[in-house]
Design an enzyme around this catalytic site. Structure first.
Site, PDB file in Angstrom:
ATOM      1  N   ASP A 202       0.842  -1.194   0.000  1.00  0.00           N
ATOM      2  CA  ASP A 202       0.000   0.000   0.000  1.00  0.00           C
ATOM      3  C   ASP A 202       0.876   1.242   0.000  1.00  0.00           C
ATOM      4  OD1 ASP A 202      -2.710  -0.564  -0.110  1.00  0.00           O
ATOM      5  OD2 ASP A 202      -2.893  -0.898   2.056  1.00  0.00           O
TER       6      ASP A 202
ATOM      7  N   GLU B 239     -13.630  -3.026  -1.929  1.00  0.00           N
ATOM      8  CA  GLU B 239     -13.839  -3.233  -0.491  1.00  0.00           C
ATOM      9  C   GLU B 239     -15.245  -2.798  -0.076  1.00  0.00           C
ATOM     10  OE1 GLU B 239     -10.772  -1.839   2.163  1.00  0.00           O
ATOM     11  OE2 GLU B 239     -12.028  -2.138   3.940  1.00  0.00           O
TER      12      GLU B 239
END
Ligand code: KIV
Ligand code: NA
Length: 277
Positions: A84, A183
């Site tokens: 990330d 998500e």
């Protein structure tokens, strides 16, 4: 295990074989994910919360991230490695995003990066992918932006929301992403987006019709006891198992039943014991 490359990921996608992804945050969690056959290991910024104890993911720094990525890379050899981009290291400009991505690749042996955001990040993604760095776009619930989303809420619950999510996904695909992470979106919406794309979707809280799945390792092992989102399946209860083991160790130490003879060293010559008396 043979090394998982971008071609492996593409081939799994073409054969409609789900891409098994999992986070790792240090050396042992990297090794265990590799040994268990995970295709893609993500050093997610969720490690800020589950491994470092921060309240949210926005407090982790690039230096912390680099250190954890290096540890994961030492342990996880076969899986494709993605990190990330931490909050604050890619939003200012495409140039900033590319420089941060280069650091994760060059200083921490990552093979790709993931960043949060929709259409507005397309130019940034184009900049990174043009430099030859694989990118995963992360849409739906984007934890780094939870304040502006009004908290950790399911996204794209309406037809309008679903179409907007699809437009974002298509813009990210166009910008060169090799995969899109979805998500916390309704399962039918994730299916709709997955069917419309020509790159894989990786779901978390997005139903079982995505091209792959991801979970946070410490969540699925039951090691994080603060809260558990609805989408987490606990495959183990590591917190309980570990607490019980440690409590037993403490008891053993207090009772002098640990270490046992089998854990202790003897002298080379037993007669020497007398010389110590
Ligand atoms: O940080 C993280 O672990 C993530 C999840 C969506 C897997 O981004
Ligand atoms: Na993340």
């Amino acid at each position: 295990r043979p090394k998982v490359t971008l071609n492996t990921i593409k081939s799994l996608y073409k054969k409609n074989i789900p891409i098994a992804s999992l986070t790792a945050h240090d050396f042992p969690s990297g090794i265990v994910a590799d040994r268990a056959g995970v295709d893609l290991v993500l050093v997610g910024d969720s490690l800020a919360m589950v491994a470092l104890g921060y309240d949210n993911t926005n407090q982790i720094t690039m230096d912390e991230m680099l250190s954890h990525c290096r540890a994961v890379a030492r342990g996880s050899k076969a899986p494709f490695l993605v990190a990330d981009l931490p909050f604050g290291t890619y939003e200012v400009s495409p140039e900033q995003a590319l420089e941060s991505s280069i650091r994760l690749i060059r200083e921490a042996k990552m093979e790709g990066v993931k960043l949060e955001g929709g259409i507005e990040m397309a130019a940034t993604i184009k900049k990174i992918t043009t430099a030859g760095i694989p990118v995963i776009g992360h849409i739906g619930l984007t934890p780094q932006r939870s304040a502006s989303l009004g908290g950790f809420r399911v996204q794209a619950r309406t037809a309008t929301g679903a179409r907007k999510l699809l437009r974002s996904a298509q813009a990210l695909q166009e910008a060169g992403c090799f995969a899109i992470l979805l998500e916390a979106v309704p399962a039918p919406v994730a299916k709709f987006v997955t069917q419309a794309l020509t790159i894989p979707t990786i779901g978390i809280g997005a139903g079982n019709q995505c091209s792959g799945q991801v979970l946070v390792q410490l969540d699925m092992l039951g090691s994080f006891d603060r809260f558990t989102p609805k989408f987490v399946k606990k495959y183990a209860d590591a917190f309980e198992t570990n607490s019980a083991a440690i409590a037993e160790y403490v008891r053993d130490v207090k009772e002098r039943s640990f270490p046992g003879e089998e854990h202790a060293y003897s002298m080379r010559n037993e007669d020497d014991i007398k010389k110590l008396e």
